[in-house]
Design a protein around this motif. Sequence first.
Motif, mmCIF file in Angstrom:
data_model
loop_
_atom_site.group_PDB
_atom_site.id
_atom_site.type_symbol
_atom_site.label_atom_id
_atom_site.label_comp_id
_atom_site.label_asym_id
_atom_site.label_seq_id
_atom_site.Cartn_x
_atom_site.Cartn_y
_atom_site.Cartn_z
ATOM 1 N N UNK A 15 26.402 -44.092 5.824
ATOM 2 C CA UNK A 15 27.061 -43.062 6.634
ATOM 3 C C UNK A 15 26.612 -43.062 8.102
ATOM 4 N N UNK A 16 25.439 -43.603 8.374
ATOM 5 C CA UNK A 16 24.942 -43.657 9.754
ATOM 6 C C UNK A 16 25.721 -44.670 10.589
ATOM 7 N N UNK A 17 26.392 -45.634 9.931
ATOM 8 C CA UNK A 17 27.156 -46.666 10.641
ATOM 9 C C UNK A 17 28.475 -46.141 11.206
ATOM 10 N N UNK A 18 28.973 -45.042 10.661
ATOM 11 C CA UNK A 18 30.269 -44.497 11.091
ATOM 12 C C UNK A 18 30.016 -43.190 11.841
ATOM 13 N N UNK A 19 30.506 -43.126 13.069
ATOM 14 C CA UNK A 19 30.308 -41.886 13.828
ATOM 15 C C UNK A 19 31.332 -40.844 13.393
ATOM 16 N N UNK A 20 31.011 -39.606 13.593
ATOM 17 C CA UNK A 20 31.858 -38.480 13.200
ATOM 18 C C UNK A 20 33.249 -38.613 13.816
ATOM 19 N N UNK A 21 34.271 -38.462 13.002
ATOM 20 C CA UNK A 21 35.659 -38.516 13.461
ATOM 21 C C UNK A 21 36.199 -39.930 13.629
ATOM 22 N N UNK A 23 36.861 -44.095 11.960
ATOM 23 C CA UNK A 23 37.165 -44.830 10.729
ATOM 24 C C UNK A 23 36.851 -46.311 10.916
ATOM 25 N N UNK A 24 36.562 -46.974 9.812
ATOM 26 C CA UNK A 24 36.407 -48.424 9.767
ATOM 27 C C UNK A 24 37.405 -48.953 8.753
ATOM 28 N N UNK A 25 37.999 -50.110 9.049
ATOM 29 C CA UNK A 25 38.907 -50.745 8.097
ATOM 30 C C UNK A 25 38.172 -51.928 7.491
ATOM 31 N N UNK A 37 34.783 -40.808 8.473
ATOM 32 C CA UNK A 37 33.762 -39.772 8.369
ATOM 33 C C UNK A 37 34.289 -38.514 9.049
ATOM 34 N N UNK A 38 34.362 -37.439 8.268
ATOM 35 C CA UNK A 38 34.888 -36.177 8.772
ATOM 36 C C UNK A 38 34.045 -35.033 8.215
ATOM 37 N N UNK A 39 33.527 -34.194 9.071
ATOM 38 C CA UNK A 39 32.667 -33.065 8.678
ATOM 39 C C UNK A 39 31.481 -33.530 7.840
ATOM 40 N N UNK A 44 37.935 -42.144 1.928
ATOM 41 C CA UNK A 44 38.460 -43.500 1.812
ATOM 42 C C UNK A 44 39.955 -43.427 1.531
ATOM 43 N N UNK A 45 40.731 -44.178 2.330
ATOM 44 C CA UNK A 45 42.182 -44.198 2.204
ATOM 45 C C UNK A 45 42.658 -45.640 2.108
#
Length: 51
Positions: A15-21, A23-25, A37-39, A44-45
């Motif tokens: 979770x530290x790799x993705x900043x708030x708000x 996405x990574x594909x 990452x949200x809130x 995952x979509x």
Amino acid sequence: MTQEKLEQKAITIDPKEIREGACQIRKWGEGKVSICKESGKIKIFEVEKEE
């Protein structure tokens, strides 16, 4: 069943790799997924179409 069908696929996400708000594909089997990452939570979509 073949060995391929029995194999489980996994994505490990730090979770530290993705900043708030943001996405990574990432590739997932034949397709792709969007990991967001949200809130403080990871969502995952499935990616249906990329432009």
